[in-house]
Design a protein around this motif. Structure first.
Motif, mmCIF file in Angstrom:
data_model
loop_
_atom_site.group_PDB
_atom_site.id
_atom_site.type_symbol
_atom_site.label_atom_id
_atom_site.label_comp_id
_atom_site.label_asym_id
_atom_site.label_seq_id
_atom_site.Cartn_x
_atom_site.Cartn_y
_atom_site.Cartn_z
ATOM 1 N N ALA A 84 0.632 -1.204 -0.016
ATOM 2 C CA ALA A 84 0.046 -0.001 -0.149
ATOM 3 C C ALA A 84 0.864 1.425 0.074
ATOM 4 C CB ALA A 84 -0.925 0.161 1.142
ATOM 5 N N ARG A 85 1.837 1.430 0.985
ATOM 6 C CA ARG A 85 2.803 2.448 1.069
ATOM 7 C C ARG A 85 3.301 2.576 -0.411
ATOM 8 N NH1 ARG A 85 8.820 2.063 2.689
ATOM 9 N NH2 ARG A 85 9.437 4.369 3.136
ATOM 10 N N GLY A 86 3.852 1.627 -1.158
ATOM 11 C CA GLY A 86 4.539 1.669 -2.432
ATOM 12 C C GLY A 86 3.651 2.359 -3.663
ATOM 13 N N LEU A 87 2.313 1.734 -3.627
ATOM 14 C CA LEU A 87 1.424 2.343 -4.480
ATOM 15 C C LEU A 87 1.209 3.826 -4.331
ATOM 16 C CD1 LEU A 87 -1.009 -0.765 -4.602
ATOM 17 C CD2 LEU A 87 0.327 0.384 -6.346
ATOM 18 N N GLY A 88 1.019 4.228 -2.997
ATOM 19 C CA GLY A 88 1.042 5.622 -2.955
ATOM 20 C C GLY A 88 2.211 6.426 -3.078
ATOM 21 N N GLN A 89 3.338 6.018 -2.823
ATOM 22 C CA GLN A 89 4.506 6.392 -3.402
ATOM 23 C C GLN A 89 4.622 6.762 -4.872
ATOM 24 O OE1 GLN A 89 7.409 4.038 -1.138
ATOM 25 N NE2 GLN A 89 7.834 5.985 0.252
ATOM 26 N N LEU A 90 4.251 5.920 -5.647
ATOM 27 C CA LEU A 90 4.400 5.630 -6.977
ATOM 28 C C LEU A 90 2.932 6.703 -7.688
ATOM 29 C CD1 LEU A 90 4.759 1.790 -7.833
ATOM 30 C CD2 LEU A 90 6.472 3.818 -7.967
ATOM 31 N N GLY A 91 2.174 6.857 -6.853
ATOM 32 C CA GLY A 91 1.118 7.702 -7.275
ATOM 33 C C GLY A 91 0.190 7.012 -8.335
ATOM 34 N N SER A 92 0.244 5.940 -8.049
ATOM 35 C CA SER A 92 -0.494 4.619 -8.898
ATOM 36 C C SER A 92 -2.115 5.008 -8.803
ATOM 37 C CB SER A 92 -0.307 3.418 -8.732
ATOM 38 O OG SER A 92 -0.786 2.425 -9.755
ATOM 39 N N ALA A 93 -2.988 6.092 -9.312
ATOM 40 C CA ALA A 93 -4.025 6.379 -9.155
ATOM 41 C C ALA A 93 -5.165 5.090 -9.512
ATOM 42 C CB ALA A 93 -4.655 7.493 -9.887
ATOM 43 N N ALA A 94 -4.509 4.196 -10.360
ATOM 44 C CA ALA A 94 -5.566 2.859 -10.692
ATOM 45 C C ALA A 94 -5.557 2.096 -9.680
ATOM 46 C CB ALA A 94 -4.753 2.498 -11.959
ATOM 47 N N ALA A 95 -4.836 2.367 -8.659
ATOM 48 C CA ALA A 95 -4.888 1.253 -7.343
ATOM 49 C C ALA A 95 -5.791 1.583 -6.655
ATOM 50 C CB ALA A 95 -3.379 1.241 -6.659
ATOM 51 N N VAL A 96 -6.587 2.865 -6.732
ATOM 52 C CA VAL A 96 -7.661 3.165 -5.459
ATOM 53 C C VAL A 96 -8.726 2.199 -5.474
ATOM 54 C CG1 VAL A 96 -9.625 4.756 -5.122
ATOM 55 C CG2 VAL A 96 -7.299 5.775 -6.032
ATOM 56 N N PRO A 97 -9.206 1.572 -6.350
ATOM 57 C CA PRO A 97 -10.342 0.366 -6.006
ATOM 58 C C PRO A 97 -9.450 -0.790 -5.346
ATOM 59 C CG PRO A 97 -10.278 1.013 -8.485
ATOM 60 C CD PRO A 97 -9.073 1.600 -7.888
ATOM 61 N N ALA A 98 -8.413 -1.001 -5.271
ATOM 62 C CA ALA A 98 -7.629 -2.020 -4.519
ATOM 63 C C ALA A 98 -7.146 -1.753 -3.272
ATOM 64 C CB ALA A 98 -6.377 -2.578 -5.538
ATOM 65 N N LEU A 99 -7.042 -0.440 -3.056
ATOM 66 C CA LEU A 99 -6.572 0.150 -1.700
ATOM 67 C C LEU A 99 -7.762 0.343 -0.907
ATOM 68 C CD1 LEU A 99 -3.930 2.675 -2.906
ATOM 69 C CD2 LEU A 99 -3.532 0.549 -1.379
ATOM 70 N N ALA A 100 -8.733 0.896 -1.355
ATOM 71 C CA ALA A 100 -10.159 1.209 -0.601
ATOM 72 C C ALA A 100 -10.465 -0.098 0.300
ATOM 73 C CB ALA A 100 -11.233 1.663 -1.510
ATOM 74 N N PRO A 101 -10.666 -1.216 -0.138
ATOM 75 C CA PRO A 101 -10.952 -2.290 1.105
ATOM 76 C C PRO A 101 -10.115 -2.565 2.086
ATOM 77 C CG PRO A 101 -11.384 -3.063 -1.455
ATOM 78 C CD PRO A 101 -10.341 -1.762 -1.404
ATOM 79 N N LEU A 102 -8.684 -1.944 2.014
ATOM 80 C CA LEU A 102 -7.828 -2.357 2.832
ATOM 81 C C LEU A 102 -8.101 -1.456 4.037
ATOM 82 C CD1 LEU A 102 -4.365 -2.917 1.104
ATOM 83 C CD2 LEU A 102 -6.028 -4.739 2.094
ATOM 84 N N LEU A 103 -9.021 -0.201 3.888
ATOM 85 C CA LEU A 103 -9.268 0.447 5.085
ATOM 86 C C LEU A 103 -9.815 -0.693 6.045
ATOM 87 C CD1 LEU A 103 -10.530 3.558 3.249
ATOM 88 C CD2 LEU A 103 -8.486 3.079 4.538
ATOM 89 N N GLN A 104 -10.634 -1.652 5.765
ATOM 90 C CA GLN A 104 -11.246 -2.636 6.558
ATOM 91 C C GLN A 104 -10.334 -3.817 6.965
ATOM 92 O OE1 GLN A 104 -15.038 -3.561 4.876
ATOM 93 N NE2 GLN A 104 -15.368 -1.344 4.232
#
Length: 161
Positions: A84-104
């Protein structure tokens, strides 16, 4: 040194050595050596997968983003958090749907890293945080509220730490 390092990563089998070579590639910021770590994202040892997730944060491109998104599903919470940290650092906006469920996620470190990554990914990420603030999951609401209240500078600093 980069060519030798790339070869050692590509052909490495011993968990401790392989993780160390991948970490060295990330420290040296050697693109070819970091790219050679991608196939090890499915390695049986969590230490190697952690090293891959850390290294790929320094390797922009679709291959790195795909590998990091697959690591979001890892059984080891530290690998999920680093992905998750790496996707944020890369600025990979396409990762939003994959990251959102990790809030749970069941582990708070993963929830925090996912929220910080979403905050780094622009309006789509911020929209996912807003949705989590209004959702039914208490932990997702709390982490989304906390991260949404941070300044951009704080998000950047925490996201890189």
């Amino acid at each position: 040194a980069g060519e030798a390092l790339t070869s050692r990563i590509r052909n490495g089998t011993q968990m401790a050595e392989l993780a160390a070579w991948i970490e060295l590639a990330a420290s040296l910021d050697h693109p070819q050596a970091i790219a050679s770590a991608v196939p090890h994202a499915t390695h049986r040892a969590p230490g190697v997968r952690r090293a891959v997730a850390k290294a790929l944060a320094r390797h922009p491109g679709p291959e790195a983003a795909r590998a990091l998104m697959s690591l979001l599903q890892d059984s080891d919470f530290s690998v999920r958090a680093l992905a998750a940290r790496g996707l944020g650092q890369l600025g990979s906006a396409a990762a939003v749907p994959a990251l959102a469920p990790l809030l749970q996620d069941r582990v708070w470190q993963v929830r925090l890293r996912a929220a910080l990554a979403l905050a780094q990914l622009g309006e789509r990420g911020r929209a996912a945080l807003r949705a989590a603030r209004e959702g039914s999951d208490r932990f997702a609401r709390e982490i989304a509220t906390m991260v949404s209240g941070l300044t951009d500078g704080a998000v950047l600093e925490l996201g890189d730490s």
